[in-house]
Motif scaffolding. Structure first.
Motif, mmCIF file in Angstrom:
data_model
loop_
_atom_site.group_PDB
_atom_site.id
_atom_site.type_symbol
_atom_site.label_atom_id
_atom_site.label_comp_id
_atom_site.label_asym_id
_atom_site.label_seq_id
_atom_site.Cartn_x
_atom_site.Cartn_y
_atom_site.Cartn_z
ATOM 1 N N ARG A 45 -16.086 6.708 1.233
ATOM 2 C CA ARG A 45 -15.265 6.639 2.442
ATOM 3 C C ARG A 45 -16.001 7.233 3.628
ATOM 4 O O ARG A 45 -16.826 8.134 3.478
ATOM 5 C CB ARG A 45 -13.910 7.310 2.245
ATOM 6 N N TYR A 83 -12.393 4.294 6.533
ATOM 7 C CA TYR A 83 -12.834 2.992 5.990
ATOM 8 C C TYR A 83 -13.828 3.227 4.846
ATOM 9 O O TYR A 83 -14.122 4.370 4.470
ATOM 10 C CB TYR A 83 -13.422 2.118 7.119
ATOM 11 N N THR A 84 -14.302 2.130 4.261
ATOM 12 C CA THR A 84 -15.181 2.189 3.086
ATOM 13 C C THR A 84 -16.514 1.531 3.431
ATOM 14 O O THR A 84 -16.519 0.472 4.077
ATOM 15 C CB THR A 84 -14.521 1.392 1.930
ATOM 16 N N PRO A 107 -4.962 1.228 16.336
ATOM 17 C CA PRO A 107 -6.201 1.078 17.102
ATOM 18 C C PRO A 107 -7.340 0.429 16.309
ATOM 19 O O PRO A 107 -8.152 -0.300 16.884
ATOM 20 C CB PRO A 107 -6.564 2.513 17.504
ATOM 21 N N GLU A 153 -5.225 -5.035 -0.004
ATOM 22 C CA GLU A 153 -6.359 -5.518 0.798
ATOM 23 C C GLU A 153 -7.187 -4.383 1.401
ATOM 24 O O GLU A 153 -8.387 -4.557 1.643
ATOM 25 C CB GLU A 153 -5.879 -6.478 1.897
ATOM 26 N N TYR A 294 -3.955 4.821 0.326
ATOM 27 C CA TYR A 294 -4.916 4.501 1.396
ATOM 28 C C TYR A 294 -4.208 4.408 2.750
ATOM 29 O O TYR A 294 -4.838 4.562 3.791
ATOM 30 C CB TYR A 294 -5.628 3.189 1.078
ATOM 31 N N TRP A 295 -2.932 4.077 2.750
ATOM 32 C CA TRP A 295 -2.167 4.043 3.998
ATOM 33 C C TRP A 295 -0.710 4.150 3.621
ATOM 34 O O TRP A 295 -0.349 3.992 2.443
ATOM 35 C CB TRP A 295 -2.460 2.780 4.807
ATOM 36 N N ARG A 296 0.145 4.457 4.606
ATOM 37 C CA ARG A 296 1.566 4.583 4.327
ATOM 38 C C ARG A 296 2.330 3.774 5.354
ATOM 39 O O ARG A 296 2.172 3.987 6.562
ATOM 40 C CB ARG A 296 1.986 6.054 4.390
ATOM 41 N N ARG A 299 3.542 4.945 8.936
ATOM 42 C CA ARG A 299 2.971 6.255 9.237
ATOM 43 C C ARG A 299 1.516 6.104 9.660
ATOM 44 O O ARG A 299 0.855 5.163 9.213
ATOM 45 C CB ARG A 299 3.023 7.092 7.952
ATOM 46 N N VAL A 300 1.035 7.003 10.504
ATOM 47 C CA VAL A 300 -0.373 6.957 10.900
ATOM 48 C C VAL A 300 -1.099 8.086 10.180
ATOM 49 O O VAL A 300 -0.715 9.247 10.286
ATOM 50 C CB VAL A 300 -0.521 7.115 12.435
HETATM 51 C C1 LIG Z 1 -10.379 6.318 1.532
HETATM 52 C C2 LIG Z 1 -9.852 5.152 2.367
HETATM 53 C C3 LIG Z 1 -10.635 4.016 2.510
HETATM 54 C C4 LIG Z 1 -10.164 2.922 3.259
HETATM 55 N N1 LIG Z 1 -10.944 1.816 3.383
HETATM 56 C C5 LIG Z 1 -10.502 0.747 4.095
HETATM 57 C C6 LIG Z 1 -11.325 -0.413 4.270
HETATM 58 O O1 LIG Z 1 -12.494 -0.466 3.851
HETATM 59 N N2 LIG Z 1 -10.800 -1.478 4.948
HETATM 60 C C7 LIG Z 1 -9.520 -1.448 5.471
HETATM 61 O O2 LIG Z 1 -9.090 -2.427 6.069
HETATM 62 N N3 LIG Z 1 -8.743 -0.340 5.350
HETATM 63 C C8 LIG Z 1 -9.204 0.752 4.690
HETATM 64 N N4 LIG Z 1 -8.426 1.864 4.576
HETATM 65 C C9 LIG Z 1 -7.071 1.837 5.163
HETATM 66 C C10 LIG Z 1 -7.064 2.130 6.668
HETATM 67 O O3 LIG Z 1 -7.558 3.433 6.887
HETATM 68 C C11 LIG Z 1 -5.599 2.035 7.173
HETATM 69 O O4 LIG Z 1 -5.076 0.755 6.966
HETATM 70 C C12 LIG Z 1 -5.477 2.462 8.629
HETATM 71 O O5 LIG Z 1 -4.137 2.852 8.829
HETATM 72 C C13 LIG Z 1 -5.800 1.363 9.626
HETATM 73 O O6 LIG Z 1 -5.688 1.937 10.926
HETATM 74 P P1 LIG Z 1 -4.997 1.204 12.167
HETATM 75 O O7 LIG Z 1 -5.443 1.927 13.372
HETATM 76 O O8 LIG Z 1 -5.199 -0.266 12.049
HETATM 77 O O9 LIG Z 1 -3.443 1.468 11.942
HETATM 78 P P2 LIG Z 1 -2.603 2.906 12.135
HETATM 79 O O10 LIG Z 1 -2.672 3.300 13.587
HETATM 80 O O11 LIG Z 1 -3.195 3.842 11.168
HETATM 81 O O12 LIG Z 1 -1.194 2.462 11.749
HETATM 82 C C14 LIG Z 1 -0.338 1.729 12.652
HETATM 83 C C15 LIG Z 1 0.774 1.088 11.819
HETATM 84 O O13 LIG Z 1 0.192 0.085 10.998
HETATM 85 C C16 LIG Z 1 0.549 0.312 9.631
HETATM 86 N N5 LIG Z 1 -0.611 -0.112 8.811
HETATM 87 C C17 LIG Z 1 -1.772 0.542 8.575
HETATM 88 N N6 LIG Z 1 -2.571 -0.216 7.799
HETATM 89 C C18 LIG Z 1 -1.891 -1.349 7.519
HETATM 90 C C19 LIG Z 1 -2.187 -2.519 6.760
HETATM 91 N N7 LIG Z 1 -3.369 -2.689 6.133
HETATM 92 N N8 LIG Z 1 -1.258 -3.509 6.697
HETATM 93 C C20 LIG Z 1 -0.070 -3.386 7.351
HETATM 94 N N9 LIG Z 1 0.273 -2.298 8.099
HETATM 95 C C21 LIG Z 1 -0.636 -1.296 8.171
HETATM 96 C C22 LIG Z 1 0.856 1.814 9.539
HETATM 97 O O14 LIG Z 1 1.741 2.081 8.486
HETATM 98 C C23 LIG Z 1 1.481 2.087 10.898
HETATM 99 O O15 LIG Z 1 2.842 1.765 10.884
HETATM 100 C C24 LIG Z 1 -8.873 2.982 3.860
HETATM 101 C C25 LIG Z 1 -8.109 4.150 3.745
HETATM 102 C C26 LIG Z 1 -8.593 5.229 2.998
HETATM 103 C C27 LIG Z 1 -7.751 6.480 2.882
#
Ligand SMILES: Cc1cc2nc3c(=O)[nH]c(=O)nc-3n(C[C@H](O)[C@H](O)[C@H](O)COP(=O)(O)OP(=O)(O)OC[C@H]3O[C@@H](n4cnc5c(N)ncnc54)[C@H](O)[C@@H]3O)c2cc1C
Length: 302
Positions: A45, A83-84, A107, A153, A294-296, A299-300
């Motif tokens: 990560r 991310y990964t 973002p 995903e 990995y996400w909730r 929630r952020v």
């Molecule tokens: C160890 C680790 C490795 C990860 N690797 C990857 C990776 O390689 N590729 C990848 O795409 N993600 C990966 N993630 C997940 C990624 O960090 C989250 O999806 C993150 O919240 C995306 O940020 P954002 O700014 O788009 O949304 P945020 O600002 O974080 O969230 C905004 C809103 O979007 C929602 N949300 C977040 N992700 C998703 C989703 N996928 N689908 C639907 N709603 C969502 C939240 O619940 C929130 O309500 C990883 C997470 C962890 C902990």
């Protein structure tokens, strides 16, 4: 004495943008500094800092950078997400990161939808001089014979890397993978060991019928799956509940010798339900399974 370095900030820009499938975009990041980056495992990560709403990208440097970053006004601060590393080519100074795009609510996803070659981000990743493998949870026992992977995903990039790593082993274990993706078209070919079964679980057939019941198909598939004999506990397992809306669900398997190992990552509510089912109802040994939120939903997490 040489100073031991840990995660390091790398200034990079987008070299290529590749559409892998309807919901997955690959960004090839490039920068001379990446010759000094390292990946210690297929689920390595990293953190990525994106430009703020004004388009500025300023991440404090120095020993106390994190305290100063936190002190920045929210509007000025560069949003950071996890991310990964999908691939790292130190010689070419390139790193691939795959983004699951989910609209413009966050973002990271918003940046990915709009980013083009030349756009800048800052990566926080392991440095070559680092002497421990921080940020890697994939730690199967050496003699593992059976691997269960459960992912959505967001964890697909890690799963793709894990399968490739297993395929390269002299005697790879048997692998079963359950992967939930937004659309049927996101079920892309994966390279893995010969004895591999991949169960793709699309939430929708086409983009005109996007479904948001994240994790429901994974939970149902695991409940229905005939998984290899549950490793029964000598006594009833004590399974602490975790408040996934306040805490991060992150439990790592113990590094004990075992012929079975499971790696489970995705939306925290789904991972929690699978944990309850496998450990609480089926009696799987919790110490052989890593559970990662990995996400909730709603929630952020940064
Ligand atoms: C160890 C680790 C490795 C990860 N690797 C990857 C990776 O390689 N590729 C990848 O795409 N993600 C990966 N993630 C997940 C990624 O960090 C989250 O999806 C993150 O919240 C995306 O940020 P954002 O700014 O788009 O949304 P945020 O600002 O974080 O969230 C905004 C809103 O979007 C929602 N949300 C977040 N992700 C998703 C989703 N996928 N689908 C639907 N709603 C969502 C939240 O619940 C929130 O309500 C990883 C997470 C962890 C902990």
């Amino acid at each position: 004495m040489a100073q031991r370095r840990t995660f390091h900030l790398f200034d990079v820009s987008v070299r290529r943008r590749i559409e892998l499938s309807p919901s997955m975009l690959r960004f090839v990041f490039a920068g001379d500094c990446l010759a000094q980056a390292r990946s210690f495992g297929p689920d390595q990560r990293i953190k990525i800092f994106f430009p703020n709403e004004a388009g500025e990208l300023s991440v404090p440097r120095g020993e106390d950078w994190y305290a100063r970053y936190r002190d920045q006004h929210e509007a000025q601060r560069a949003p950071m997400r996890t991310y990964t590393i999908r691939a790292l080519r130190e010689d070419a100074c390139e790193m691939d990161v795959d983004f699951a795009v989910h609209g413009d609510a966050g973002p990271a996803s918003r940046w990915a939808l709009n980013a083009r070659p030349g756009d800048r981000v800052v990566l926080m990743a392991p440095h070559a001089s680092q002497d421990d493998s921080g940020g890697v949870e994939w730690q199967p026992p050496a003699d593992v014979r059976e691997v269960l992977l459960i992912a959505d995903e967001t964890a697909l990039p890690a799963v793709a890397g894990i399968l490739e790593a297993l395929a390269a082993q002299a005697q790879p274990p048997k692998v079963r993978a359950y992967i939930e993706v937004p659309l049927r078209g996101d079920a892309v070919p994966l390279h893995g060991p010969r004895d591999m079964q991949v169960h793709w679980l699309p939430r929708a057939e086409h983009s005109d019928s996007i479904a948001v019941d994240y994790g429901a198909r994974l939970v149902a598939a695991i409940r229905a799956a005939e998984l290899a004999p549950a490793r029964a506990h000598a006594q009833e397992p004590v399974l602490a509940e975790i408040d996934i809306d306040r805490e991060i669900l992150w439990e790592q398997a113990a590094a004990t010798a075992s012929d079975f190992y499971a790696w489970i990552a995705g939306e925290a509510g789904a991972v929690m339900a699978i944990r309850r089912h496998l450990v609480g109802e089926r009696g799987f040994d919790k110490s052989a399974i890593s559970f990662m939120g990995y996400w909730r939903k709603g929630r952020v997490l940064d």
